[in-house]
Design an enzyme around this catalytic site. Structure first.
Site, PDB file in Angstrom:
ATOM      1  CB  SER A  61      -0.927  -0.028   1.370  1.00 19.83           C
ATOM      2  OG  SER A  61      -1.580   1.401   1.395  1.00 19.83           O
ATOM      3  CG  HIS A 114      -3.950  -1.666  -1.388  1.00 20.12           C
ATOM      4  ND1 HIS A 114      -5.151  -2.453  -1.456  1.00 20.12           N
ATOM      5  CD2 HIS A 114      -4.564  -0.926  -0.279  1.00 20.12           C
ATOM      6  CE1 HIS A 114      -6.258  -2.195  -0.909  1.00 20.12           C
ATOM      7  NE2 HIS A 114      -5.846  -1.123   0.036  1.00 20.12           N
ATOM      8  CG  ASP A 162      -5.143   2.162   1.127  1.00 20.90           C
ATOM      9  OD1 ASP A 162      -3.826   1.839   1.773  1.00 20.90           O
ATOM     10  OD2 ASP A 162      -6.238   1.371   1.117  1.00 20.90           O
ATOM     11  CG  MET A 166      -8.293   6.737   2.908  1.00 18.43           C
ATOM     12  SD  MET A 166      -7.225   6.903   4.360  1.00 18.43           S
ATOM     13  CE  MET A 166      -6.646   5.153   4.460  1.00 18.43           C
ATOM     14  CG  HIS A 170      -9.377  -0.201   0.034  1.00 18.66           C
ATOM     15  ND1 HIS A 170      -8.686  -0.420   1.309  1.00 18.66           N
ATOM     16  CD2 HIS A 170     -10.907  -0.195   0.240  1.00 18.66           C
ATOM     17  CE1 HIS A 170      -9.878  -0.425   2.200  1.00 18.66           C
ATOM     18  NE2 HIS A 170     -10.866  -0.266   1.541  1.00 18.66           N
ATOM     19  CG  MET A 211     -11.489   2.950   2.338  1.00 17.11           C
ATOM     20  SD  MET A 211      -9.830   2.937   3.567  1.00 17.11           S
ATOM     21  CE  MET A 211      -8.706   3.250   2.212  1.00 17.11           C
ATOM     22  CG  MET A 214     -11.404  -3.210   5.673  1.00 14.12           C
ATOM     23  SD  MET A 214      -9.943  -2.815   4.673  1.00 14.12           S
ATOM     24  CE  MET A 214      -9.050  -2.010   5.773  1.00 14.12           C
ATOM     25  CG  ASP A 245      -6.160  -3.365   3.405  1.00 18.19           C
ATOM     26  OD1 ASP A 245      -6.896  -2.336   2.737  1.00 18.19           O
ATOM     27  OD2 ASP A 245      -5.186  -2.845   4.044  1.00 18.19           O
TER      28      ASP A 245
HETATM   29  C1  DX5 Z   1      -6.292   1.371   5.778  1.00 20.40           C
HETATM   30  C2  DX5 Z   1      -5.919   0.940   4.556  1.00 20.40           C
HETATM   31  C3  DX5 Z   1      -4.908  -0.199   4.382  1.00 20.40           C
HETATM   32  C4  DX5 Z   1      -3.539   0.611   4.988  1.00 20.40           C
HETATM   33  C5  DX5 Z   1      -2.629  -0.779   5.559  1.00 20.40           C
HETATM   34  O1  DX5 Z   1      -7.668   1.813   5.892  1.00 20.40           O
HETATM   35  O2  DX5 Z   1      -6.938   0.490   3.932  1.00 20.40           O
HETATM   36  O3  DX5 Z   1      -4.641  -0.604   3.003  1.00 20.40           O
HETATM   37  O4  DX5 Z   1      -2.973   1.166   4.192  1.00 20.40           O
HETATM   38  O5  DX5 Z   1      -1.541  -0.326   6.093  1.00 20.40           O
HETATM   39  P1  DX5 Z   1      -0.804  -1.380   7.120  1.00 20.40           P
HETATM   40  O6  DX5 Z   1      -0.480  -2.532   6.431  1.00 20.40           O
HETATM   41  O7  DX5 Z   1       0.252  -0.532   7.741  1.00 20.40           O
HETATM   42  O8  DX5 Z   1      -1.946  -1.633   8.211  1.00 20.40           O
HETATM   43 ZN    ZN Z   2      -6.581  -0.631   1.997  1.00 20.30          ZN
END
Ligand code: DX5
Ligand code: ZN
Length: 219
Positions: free
Chosen positions: A12, A37, A39, A41, A70, A72, A141, A179
């Protein structure tokens, strides 16, 4: 007959230096892993902000990895086209917000992308049942989404096993991705429970030997 997928690590870039994401991509390229990956947000569905389609588009030419995106977001249906255009190859949406989920999964497929569906730790695995035939990936998750560097929540192991059982019983061709808090130990446990796709932020970028780290989970 369900398809068994080779195990894969998806680093990620949330855990990379955001002032130099290109360096993060160089680190991923050097490790040889075939996925990234991303993320996304919105500060509403999760209490944090990350980056948008323009960053994905600018990262696209820096590597040949499969871009696993991903979302969110409270309104993911409004953004799937922009991410598909930016170079996302898989687009995963959550079941928790209020929006037309089925239509959004169909739209993601119509854009030529793979579709993924995701549940938070507090959401029962049964919430996935209406969508299993529509997706190529299910994301479970193992932390409450919004931040990297959190601790792995073990209750996801039961969800993985249940989902893997449904996958086999129904002959579904979908990946099971986990994840949050994934490191060499928790990744291995998730793999033994039936997962095949492992998002790694902090543990990957902190690993002194990336190839050994990958081998520890996928070997
Ligand atoms: C959190 C993300 C994850 C995060 C994982 O909301 O969806 O993908 O980046 O990071 P680590 O591996 O550090 O938990
Ligand atoms: Zn993620």
């Amino acid at each position: 007959m369900s398809t068994t997928y080779p195990p894969v690590i998806a680093p990620s870039v949330l855990a990379a230096n955001h002032a130099n994401l290109a360096e993060g991509m160089r680190t991923i390229n050097a490790s040889g892993v075939p996925w990234v990956h991303l993320d996304i947000m919105d500060g509403h569905f999760v209490p944090n902000l990350s980056f948008g389609p323009q960053v994905v588009a600018d990262l696209r030419p820096l590597g040949t990895q499969y871009f696993d995106t991903h979302l969110m977001l409270d309104n993911p249906h409004k953004y799937v086209e922009a991410f598909a255009k930016a170079g996302s190859q898989n687009i995963t949406v959550h079941v928790e917000p209020e929006y037309p989920i089925m239509e959004t999964l169909d739209h993601i497929r119509a854009l030529g992308c793979d579709a993924g569906i995701c549940i938070n730790p507090g959401t029962p695995v049964e919430a996935l049942l209406p969508y299993l035939e529509k997706v190529q990936l299910v994301l479970l998750m193992s932390v409450q989404p919004g931040f990297g560097g959190q601790s792995f929540r073990r209750e996801v192991l039961g969800k993985i096993a249940t989902l893997d059982g449904w996958r086999k019983a129904r002959g579904l061709s979908l990946r099971i991705e986990v994840d949050g808090g994934i490191n060499a130990d928790t990744g291995r446990e998730c793999r033994e429970a039936g997962a095949d796709t492992f998002v790694c932020g902090t543990a990957f970028f902190k690993a002194p030997d990336k190839r050994a780290f990958v081998e520890a989970i996928c070997g």
